[in-house]
Structures are given as C-alpha cells and as structure tokens.
Design a protein around this motif. Structure first.
Motif, PDB file in Angstrom:
ATOM      1  N   ALA A 129       0.830  -1.209   0.000  1.00 54.17           N
ATOM      2  CA  ALA A 129       0.000   0.000   0.000  1.00 54.17           C
ATOM      3  C   ALA A 129       0.862   1.257   0.000  1.00 54.17           C
ATOM      4  CB  ALA A 129      -0.935  -0.013   1.209  1.00 54.17           C
ATOM      5  N   HIS A 141       2.290   1.804  -3.452  1.00 55.94           N
ATOM      6  CA  HIS A 141       1.268   2.345  -4.346  1.00 55.94           C
ATOM      7  C   HIS A 141       1.048   3.827  -4.083  1.00 55.94           C
ATOM      8  CE1 HIS A 141      -2.865   3.195  -5.736  1.00 55.94           C
ATOM      9  NE2 HIS A 141      -2.616   2.284  -6.674  1.00 55.94           N
ATOM     10  N   ARG A 142       1.049   4.235  -2.794  1.00 51.81           N
ATOM     11  CA  ARG A 142       0.852   5.658  -2.455  1.00 51.81           C
ATOM     12  C   ARG A 142       2.029   6.507  -2.947  1.00 51.81           C
ATOM     13  NH1 ARG A 142       0.594   5.026   2.393  1.00 51.81           N
ATOM     14  NH2 ARG A 142      -1.648   4.854   2.708  1.00 51.81           N
ATOM     15  N   THR A 155       1.738   6.623  -6.982  1.00 53.11           N
ATOM     16  CA  THR A 155       0.556   7.250  -7.579  1.00 53.11           C
ATOM     17  C   THR A 155       0.121   8.502  -6.847  1.00 53.11           C
ATOM     18  OG1 THR A 155      -0.958   5.874  -6.268  1.00 53.11           O
ATOM     19  CG2 THR A 155      -0.215   5.015  -8.408  1.00 53.11           C
ATOM     20  N   MET A 177      -4.158   3.202  -1.820  1.00 51.53           N
ATOM     21  CA  MET A 177      -4.475   2.031  -2.622  1.00 51.53           C
ATOM     22  C   MET A 177      -5.882   1.558  -2.272  1.00 51.53           C
ATOM     23  SD  MET A 177      -2.272  -1.471  -2.989  1.00 51.53           S
ATOM     24  CE  MET A 177      -2.559  -2.585  -4.367  1.00 51.53           C
ATOM     25  N   LEU A 233      -5.921  -4.017  -3.381  1.00 46.32           N
ATOM     26  CA  LEU A 233      -5.064  -4.755  -2.458  1.00 46.32           C
ATOM     27  C   LEU A 233      -5.511  -6.205  -2.324  1.00 46.32           C
ATOM     28  CD1 LEU A 233      -2.736  -4.698  -0.423  1.00 46.32           C
ATOM     29  CD2 LEU A 233      -4.379  -4.004   1.319  1.00 46.32           C
ATOM     30  N   ARG A 274      -4.395  -8.027  -5.340  1.00 46.11           N
ATOM     31  CA  ARG A 274      -2.948  -8.199  -5.352  1.00 46.11           C
ATOM     32  C   ARG A 274      -2.507  -9.332  -4.434  1.00 46.11           C
ATOM     33  NH1 ARG A 274       1.323  -4.620  -6.169  1.00 46.11           N
ATOM     34  NH2 ARG A 274       3.258  -5.784  -6.075  1.00 46.11           N
TER      35      ARG A 274
END
Length: 217
Positions: free
Chosen positions: A180, A183-184, A187, A191, A196, A199
C-alpha cells in the motif's frame, strides 16, 4: 597471438587534430606572456580537463557540472584554434586575454577537483520499483500463513454484523502495508481495498480485515 597493427583513419585524424590543437594553445599562451615551459603546460592542462569531464559524463550523463567543465575546456581549445588562425594579432594580445590565460591554471584545478570528488549519479526511481516487485515475488513464494478458521454463522437478520473477524498475521499485515505504501508513493493516492485484495489473492474476509486495519477505502 599478436595482432598486426593496422592504420585507422579515425586514429590518424585524432592524432593530427590533437597535435594542431596542442600547437595552437602553446602559441596563444606564449603570445600572452607565458613563455618557456609554461607555454607547453597550458595545452596539457586544457586537454586533461577535457578528458576528465568526458570521463565523468560517461558515468553520470545528468551531471550538470561535468557538462559545464566540458564546455569550458572545449571553448578554451576551440578559442585557441580560432585566435591563432589570423583573427588575433599575436604581437599585441589584449589585456583581457592575458588575464584569462594567466588565471586558467586555477580555473582548471578547480574544475578537475570538482569532477574527481563529485558524487555518483543517484539511482533511478525505477530501481526502487524493482525492489518492491522483487519483495512481492519473494513473499508470494512463502507459504500462506494459516489463519484461524471462520466459524459459520447461524442465519440472522440481514442487518446483523458478522460475529467474528479473522486474525491477520503480523507478517502478512506488514507485507500488505509495504504494498500500500509503494502504491501511495508511486501514484500519490491511497491504494483501494479491492486492488489490495486482488494483489494479495486472499479470501474476502481476510482481505477486508487487512483493509480495515490499514484504513483503506
């Protein structure tokens, strides 16, 4: 087994160009008042700075200081070639050029020192993404942790909440938090819980429990 030495047109051209540039720098330094061995040292100083900047550019092409010193050395070499081509009266060298030639050794020493002691080029952001992907692959190779079985609930009203929430292993929660966070960072936004869950490839109750602890929408 020895190889026969063959003449290379590019090598011959480089030798000729280097010799001419060396002679032009010597003549300009001598005309600017730097006679004797000092006039011969100036071409070596310019060429060494040019080579040092080029070597730095081969390892760190985004280094602005290397481009700056490469341009300075190249301008010094080209300037001497142009000045000795009849555009400058070597018998009456202007004062500003004498000052520039006299101050060149200190400038070349400063450039060479900065090029040698400059830090290496920072790693590209893609390397961090590759490290996260490698960690994800390694975690998938580990056997899935055994969680407490979810007891079957007796039929109840639709609005009744679930009676129990599955326990989340610490290692699995840490792995989910790293995914997570990655991803943060990439992007700029949290997330989603569905992403998640897909994933991690976990059952819905376990994925919901992880998303609740990580406060994912």
């Amino acid at each position: 087994m020895t190889r026969s030495l063959r003449p290379d047109a590019v090598l011959i051209q480089a030798v000729i160009a280097g010799a001419l540039s060396f002679a032009h720098l010597h003549d300009l330094a001598d005309a600017a008042g730097q006679s004797g061995w000092k006039a011969w040292a100036y071409p070596i100083s310019v060429d060494l700075l040019l080579v040092a900047a080029w070597r730095r550019l081969r390892t760190a092409r985004r280094d602005r200081s290397a481009w700056t010193w490469f341009t300075i050395a190249l301008c010094a070499s080209l300037g001497a070639n142009i000045a000795t081509a009849g555009l400058l009266d070597l018998e009456h060298v202007p004062a500003w050029l004498r000052i520039l030639v006299a101050g060149w050794p200190a400038l070349a020493f400063l450039g060479g020192t900065l090029l040698v002691h400059s830090p290496d080029e920072p790693a590209a952001p893609a390397q961090a993404v590759d490290e996260v992907a490698a960690l994800d692959v390694d975690m998938h190779r580990v056997e899935e942790p055994v969680s407490a079985p979810v007891p079957e609930l007796a039929p109840a009203a639709p609005e009744a909440p679930p009676a129990d929430v599955p326990a989340v292993p610490v290692a699995l929660l840490d792995h989910a938090r790293k995914i997570a966070d990655a991803h943060r960072d990439s992007t700029g936004s949290p997330m989603p819980a569905a992403a998640l869950s897909a994933r991690l490839q976990l059952p819905a109750p376990m994925a919901n429990a992880i998303a609740a602890q990580l406060q994912l929408a």
